[in-house]
Design an enzyme around this catalytic site. Structure first.
Site, PDB file in Angstrom:
ATOM      1  N   CYS A  25       0.709  -1.391  -0.033  1.00  0.00           N
ATOM      2  CA  CYS A  25       0.300  -0.208  -0.038  1.00  0.00           C
ATOM      3  C   CYS A  25       0.591   0.882  -0.624  1.00  0.00           C
ATOM      4  O   CYS A  25       0.391   1.420  -0.587  1.00  0.00           O
ATOM      5  CB  CYS A  25      -0.705   0.053   1.232  1.00  0.00           C
TER       6      CYS A  25
HETATM    7  N1  LIG Z   1      -2.817  -6.330   1.243  1.00  0.00           N
HETATM    8  C1  LIG Z   1      -3.186  -5.148   2.107  1.00  0.00           C
HETATM    9  O1  LIG Z   1      -3.523  -4.709   3.175  1.00  0.00           O
HETATM   10  C2  LIG Z   1      -4.323  -4.735   1.398  1.00  0.00           C
HETATM   11  C3  LIG Z   1      -5.015  -3.266   2.062  1.00  0.00           C
HETATM   12  C4  LIG Z   1      -6.161  -2.142   1.662  1.00  0.00           C
HETATM   13  C5  LIG Z   1      -5.969  -2.301   0.898  1.00  0.00           C
HETATM   14  N2  LIG Z   1      -5.273  -3.206  -0.777  1.00  0.00           N
HETATM   15  C6  LIG Z   1      -5.573  -2.810  -2.176  1.00  0.00           C
HETATM   16  O2  LIG Z   1      -6.018  -4.199  -2.361  1.00  0.00           O
HETATM   17  C7  LIG Z   1      -5.635  -4.996  -4.284  1.00  0.00           C
HETATM   18  C8  LIG Z   1      -5.231  -6.187  -3.255  1.00  0.00           C
HETATM   19  O3  LIG Z   1      -4.463  -6.067  -2.458  1.00  0.00           O
HETATM   20  P1  LIG Z   1      -4.186  -7.231  -2.150  1.00  0.00           P
HETATM   21  O4  LIG Z   1      -3.107  -7.451  -0.772  1.00  0.00           O
HETATM   22  O5  LIG Z   1      -4.868  -8.613  -2.267  1.00  0.00           O
HETATM   23  O6  LIG Z   1      -3.169  -8.300  -3.615  1.00  0.00           O
HETATM   24  P2  LIG Z   1      -2.634 -10.160  -3.686  1.00  0.00           P
HETATM   25  O7  LIG Z   1      -1.563  -9.847  -4.291  1.00  0.00           O
HETATM   26  O8  LIG Z   1      -2.621 -10.610  -2.783  1.00  0.00           O
HETATM   27  O9  LIG Z   1      -4.096 -10.615  -3.915  1.00  0.00           O
HETATM   28  C9  LIG Z   1      -4.625 -10.284  -5.419  1.00  0.00           C
HETATM   29  C10 LIG Z   1      -5.069 -11.670  -5.979  1.00  0.00           C
HETATM   30  O10 LIG Z   1      -5.072 -10.797  -7.422  1.00  0.00           O
HETATM   31  C11 LIG Z   1      -5.304 -12.161  -8.390  1.00  0.00           C
HETATM   32  N3  LIG Z   1      -5.445 -11.580  -9.594  1.00  0.00           N
HETATM   33  C12 LIG Z   1      -4.628 -10.677  -9.943  1.00  0.00           C
HETATM   34  N4  LIG Z   1      -5.046 -10.305 -11.583  1.00  0.00           N
HETATM   35  C13 LIG Z   1      -6.046 -11.149 -11.565  1.00  0.00           C
HETATM   36  C14 LIG Z   1      -7.266 -11.126 -12.784  1.00  0.00           C
HETATM   37  N5  LIG Z   1      -7.158 -10.701 -13.912  1.00  0.00           N
HETATM   38  N6  LIG Z   1      -8.562 -12.107 -12.068  1.00  0.00           N
HETATM   39  C15 LIG Z   1      -8.678 -12.601 -11.481  1.00  0.00           C
HETATM   40  N7  LIG Z   1      -7.408 -12.493 -10.386  1.00  0.00           N
HETATM   41  C16 LIG Z   1      -6.583 -11.889 -10.192  1.00  0.00           C
HETATM   42  C17 LIG Z   1      -4.111 -12.294  -8.060  1.00  0.00           C
HETATM   43  O11 LIG Z   1      -3.447 -14.006  -8.389  1.00  0.00           O
HETATM   44  C18 LIG Z   1      -4.121 -12.687  -6.447  1.00  0.00           C
HETATM   45  O12 LIG Z   1      -4.649 -13.925  -6.518  1.00  0.00           O
HETATM   46  C19 LIG Z   1      -4.440  -3.770  -4.595  1.00  0.00           C
HETATM   47  O13 LIG Z   1      -4.991  -2.913  -5.030  1.00  0.00           O
HETATM   48  C20 LIG Z   1      -4.093  -3.597  -2.626  1.00  0.00           C
HETATM   49  O14 LIG Z   1      -3.631  -1.882  -2.558  1.00  0.00           O
HETATM   50  C21 LIG Z   1      -4.283  -4.275   0.017  1.00  0.00           C
END
Ligand SMILES: NC(=O)c1ccc[n+]([C@@H]2O[C@H](COP(=O)([O-])OP(=O)(O)OC[C@H]3O[C@@H](n4cnc5c(N)ncnc54)[C@H](O)[C@@H]3O)[C@@H](O)[C@H]2O)c1
Length: 419
Positions: A257
């Site tokens: 983030c």
């Molecule tokens: N990790 C955190 O603490 C957090 C907190 C708040 C917001 N976010 C936001 O949430 C979003 C996701 O973050 P995350 O940490 O869960 O990411 P992550 O990488 O852990 O998970 C994302 C998942 O999406 C999948 N993916 C990618 N492209 C895809 C597609 N076209 N179709 C289906 N699946 C697909 C990936 O394989 C992966 O498993 C980001 O925008 C991030 O900024 C994350």
């Protein structure tokens, strides 16, 4: 109700489990076959979700690598990554890919909510057209909203249930639908006037943290030169009952983030002929921290009449924060890289990160602390006996103030007056 979740990472898997625990059926979709296999096997790969918790709701979760089953969902949540390109511009490929695939299966009556952090305008300008390609209209057939995820991995006092959820729909009806669905898993839902407000809210929250971390880190570098104990300063300032919020000095920012999201806004701001000075400055200070930390290790070794070159250095904690195994943008990796580049022989210990395949290292046990020329505490994990580490290490550089909080170390006497 049937809920669809696209992207089963740190955000998507907990969301899928929360809906399943609330009694809803869940269609979970991810392109990563290993994640789908792990879910099917009831094996969680996210620290905040114990495998037992996943197994308990598994009968209500079906996991797929394709989007067709999502046609059966009432509400669909998109939780795919929003990284930066190598040129530090928004990389919306995963989001556009998911939106395009969803556009082929989206049905009249469905609610779609984007949860991925992104710049204001993304939901309306980038996602909406992909959903409307088959003649359906947002506001007249399908509903679309943005709701930022506020999860803080590893945290137990604030969970999805008791952290208020901000929701902004493209139309009032979109907002109303999204509020109704989130109310099943959140105690407090906060409707706002549109997706742009919700998108900007998340960025304000992250930029607020980034700027304040940079501020305390800059003051920690200055305090170091002045021979002032920054931890004592932060403790003292924290006694003010209003108008001050505590931020901890540390080795810099990590995770998906804070080092990434603010630059989505920087990029967007250019279109409006603005440069986001606070974001850039905070990024600059925080990016500099690992180099400063490497210099502190160098000085500590120097005090012991040793050079970095050929010294055996043990890094404690490779992930970007305590209690999680997420190494994305972790300052520990940069510190290792810098010290290794200066000839150090690097080992690391991290119970949450068994290996760092890219640099061909495996976490070593903590059984030979005294055998290292320097031990560097970069990320403090629960369950580690730091008092024992302190007792055994010949040189300990504590970048998190952990030993100080245990009443073990003097306030960095070796650093005083070195300007
Ligand atoms: N990790 C955190 O603490 C957090 C907190 C708040 C917001 N976010 C936001 O949430 C979003 C996701 O973050 P995350 O940490 O869960 O990411 P992550 O990488 O852990 O998970 C994302 C998942 O999406 C999948 N993916 C990618 N492209 C895809 C597609 N076209 N179709 C289906 N699946 C697909 C990936 O394989 C992966 O498993 C980001 O925008 C991030 O900024 C994350």
């Amino acid at each position: 109700m049937t809920v669809g979740v696209i992207g089963l990472g740190y955000v998507g898997l907990p969301l899928a489990v929360a809906f399943a625990e609330a009694g809803e059926d869940v269609i979970a979709v991810d392109l990563d076959e290993r994640k789908i296999a792990a879910i099917d096997a009831g094996t969680s790969y996210i620290e905040d979700i114990a495998s037992e918790r996943l197994q308990a709701v598994l009968p209500r979760i079906e996991a797929w690598t394709h989007f067709a089953p999502l046609a059966r969902a009432d509400a669909i949540f998109i939780c795919v990554p929003t990284p930066l390109t190598p040129n530090r511009e928004p990389d919306l490929e995963p989001l556009v890919g998911a939106g395009r695939a969803l556009g082929h299966v989206v049905q009249r009556g469905q609610l779609v909510v984007l949860e991925s952090t992104t710049y204001p305008g993304t939901t309306r300008e980038r996602l909406l057209p992909l959903l409307e390609r088959r003649g359906l209209k947002v506001g007249d057939g399908i509903n679309l909203a943005f709701s930022p995820e506020r999860v803080d991995p590893g945290r137990t006092d604030f969970t999805m249930r008791n952290t208020p959820k901000v929701v902004g729909g493209v139309t009032e009806e979109c907002t109303r639908r999204a509020v109704e669905v989130y109310s099943r898993i959140c105690d407090c839902v906060v409707p706002v006037s549109g997706p742009e407000v919700a998108e900007m809210t998340k960025l304000l929250e992250n930029i607020f943290r980034s700027v304040n971390i940079a501020l305390v880190n800059e003051l920690s570098m200055l305090s170091d030169r002045m021979g002032v104990d920054i931890w004592e300063v932060v403790d003292a300032a924290s006694t003010k009952p209003y108008g001050f919020m505590r931020f901890e000095p540390g080795p810099g920012m990590g995770g998906h983030c804070l080092p990434v999201d603010p630059f989505y806004l920087t990029w967007r701001a250019r279109e409006f002929h603005m440069s986001t000075e606070f974001i850039e400055l905070a990024g600059k200070v925080n990016q500099q921290m690992p180099y400063y930390c490497a210099e502190r290790v160098e000085r500590a070794l120097n005090d012991a009449r040793k050079s970095v070159n050929a010294s055996r250095i043990l890094i404690l904690g490779a992930s970007y924060k305590g209690g999680v195994g997420d190494i994305r943008e972790s300052p520990a990796l940069r510190i290792m890289e810098v010290l290794k580049g200066r000839g150090a022989i690097i080992s690391y210990n991290d119970p949450y990160v068994p290996e760092l395949a890219e640099i061909d290292l495996r976490s070593v046990p903590l059984d030979d602390i005294a055998g290292y020329d320097a031990v560097v505490l970069v990320t403090a994990h629960p369950g580690i006996d730091y008092a024992a580490v302190h007792a055994q290490a010949t040189t300990l550089v504590d970048l998190r103030g952990v030993t100080r909080k245990l009443g073990l170390s003097e306030p960095q006497p070796e650093l005083a007056g070195t300007a």
